[in-house]
Design a protein around this motif. Structure first.
Motif, PDB file in Angstrom:
ATOM      1  N   PHE A  12     -19.219  22.716  24.621  1.00 37.06           N
ATOM      2  CA  PHE A  12     -20.264  23.391  23.860  1.00 37.06           C
ATOM      3  C   PHE A  12     -19.883  24.802  23.434  1.00 37.06           C
ATOM      4  CE2 PHE A  12     -22.484  20.086  26.156  1.00 37.06           C
ATOM      5  CZ  PHE A  12     -23.401  19.622  25.226  1.00 37.06           C
ATOM      6  N   SER A  64     -31.075  23.258  30.348  1.00 31.55           N
ATOM      7  CA  SER A  64     -30.846  24.072  29.153  1.00 31.55           C
ATOM      8  C   SER A  64     -31.033  23.227  27.894  1.00 31.55           C
ATOM      9  CB  SER A  64     -29.435  24.667  29.178  1.00 31.55           C
ATOM     10  OG  SER A  64     -28.469  23.631  29.088  1.00 31.55           O
ATOM     11  N   LYS A  96     -28.768  22.807  25.476  1.00 35.97           N
ATOM     12  CA  LYS A  96     -27.419  22.836  24.896  1.00 35.97           C
ATOM     13  C   LYS A  96     -27.216  21.795  23.800  1.00 35.97           C
ATOM     14  CE  LYS A  96     -25.986  20.388  29.072  1.00 35.97           C
ATOM     15  NZ  LYS A  96     -25.204  20.524  30.322  1.00 35.97           N
ATOM     16  N   ARG A 100     -28.030  30.556  22.665  1.00 34.01           N
ATOM     17  CA  ARG A 100     -26.598  30.617  22.965  1.00 34.01           C
ATOM     18  C   ARG A 100     -25.745  30.954  21.729  1.00 34.01           C
ATOM     19  NH1 ARG A 100     -24.916  25.854  25.865  1.00 34.01           N
ATOM     20  NH2 ARG A 100     -27.028  25.949  26.722  1.00 34.01           N
ATOM     21  N   ASP A 149     -21.204  23.127  30.571  1.00 34.79           N
ATOM     22  CA  ASP A 149     -21.943  24.111  29.794  1.00 34.79           C
ATOM     23  C   ASP A 149     -21.373  25.496  30.075  1.00 34.79           C
ATOM     24  OD1 ASP A 149     -23.669  25.601  28.337  1.00 34.79           O
ATOM     25  OD2 ASP A 149     -25.486  25.036  29.420  1.00 34.79           O
ATOM     26  N   TYR A 181     -26.748  22.947  19.870  1.00 35.11           N
ATOM     27  CA  TYR A 181     -25.515  22.577  19.177  1.00 35.11           C
ATOM     28  C   TYR A 181     -25.834  21.726  17.946  1.00 35.11           C
ATOM     29  CZ  TYR A 181     -20.673  21.245  18.437  1.00 35.11           C
ATOM     30  OH  TYR A 181     -19.435  21.067  17.883  1.00 35.11           O
ATOM     31  N   TYR A 187     -22.026  28.276  28.822  1.00 31.81           N
ATOM     32  CA  TYR A 187     -22.992  29.370  28.740  1.00 31.81           C
ATOM     33  C   TYR A 187     -23.852  29.461  29.997  1.00 31.81           C
ATOM     34  CZ  TYR A 187     -21.629  29.352  23.847  1.00 31.81           C
ATOM     35  OH  TYR A 187     -20.899  29.394  22.684  1.00 31.81           O
TER      36      TYR A 187
END
Length: 258
Positions: free
Chosen positions: A68, A109, A111, A168, A7, A115, A9
């Protein structure tokens, strides 16, 4: 497994209510002059860390050649998206990761769901799927029957029931939504018209086929109840067409005054 997936971020995100932030699909972005590219991602090497080797080995099947990080180079008008490999069973794994994120546990998170929401709008038609496949942004294993239509359906329903995501991609989506037309306007206009017509056909196609099927079923059940009736209708249609043509020829070549 969720925590071991890379990840980029990390902690630089905050949670938020899930919503569709991107307003343009891949074809629309390309029509305004944006370039879309894929980027190679590093595959997790299970042998590099003995402590996480087992987890990384199990995760390899899912995160294979995927990351990601989505990079929008605003100055160059380039959108760089990591390659996503779609294999048999990936939908179930992706859904499980999204469900895990929705528990809201500390340090977890959003993620996968963030996405998924980005992809949901990026691909609004089969045309978008085909374009991203041609650029190796989406790599689908067709040996398992993963067609463009199935991929489109996957991206449209994968976020169903998910209530939370993170920010993000928020700033990037705002920039992408605001990109102005550059390049040849006429080319972009024709691309958009063609895209919208194709999308309309995709939406209406199943309904048209269903309507035709119902009409044929009604025709056969009410008017053509057996094979002989079908033959009679065919013969009558042929004779009607034959005699109408014959009569037209006689009238056309008949001597004047008759």
């Amino acid at each position: 497994m969720h925590s071991c997936s890379p990840d980029p971020y990390d902690k630089d995100v905050t949670s938020m209510k899930a919503k569709q932030e991107l307003k343009r699909c891949a074809t629309e972005l390309q029509a305004v002059g944006l370039e879309i590219h894929s980027t190679a991602q590093t595959i997790i090497n299970a042998s590099t860390n003995n402590k996480t080797g087992i987890v990384a080995s199990a995760l390899r099947e899912f995160v294979e050649s995927f990351g990601f990080y989505i990079d929008f180079k605003q100055r160059d008008q380039k959108l760089i998206i990591p390659t996503l490999c779609i294999k048999e069973g990936k939908e179930e794994k992706w859904r499980n990761f999204i469900a895990w994120e929705q528990l809201g546990l500390t340090g977890i998170s959003y993620k996968f769901n963030s996405y998924a929401y980005f992809l949901k709008r990026l691909v609004c038609s089969v045309q978008d799927i085909q374009m991203l496949k041609s650029k190796n942004i989406i790599v689908a294993d067709e040996d398992f029957g993963i067609s463009a239509q199935k991929l489109l359906a996957l991206f449209q329903i994968i976020t169903a029931g998910a209530e939370n995501m993170d920010n993000r991609y928020s700033a990037m989506c705002t920039q992408l939504n605001a990109v102005k037309q550059h390049g040849v306007p006429v080319t972009g206009w024709w691309t958009m018209k063609w895209h919208h017509s194709q999308r309309l056909l995709e939406l209406l196609g199943p309904r048209i086929r269903y309507t035709i099927k119902i009409l044929f079923r009604l025709l056969f059940s009410k008017y053509i109840r057996d094979t002989w009736m079908l033959l009679k209708v065919g013969a009558a249609t042929f004779l009607l067409h034959y005699y109408s043509d014959h009569l037209h020829i006689e009238n056309h070549y008949a001597p004047a005054g008759h």
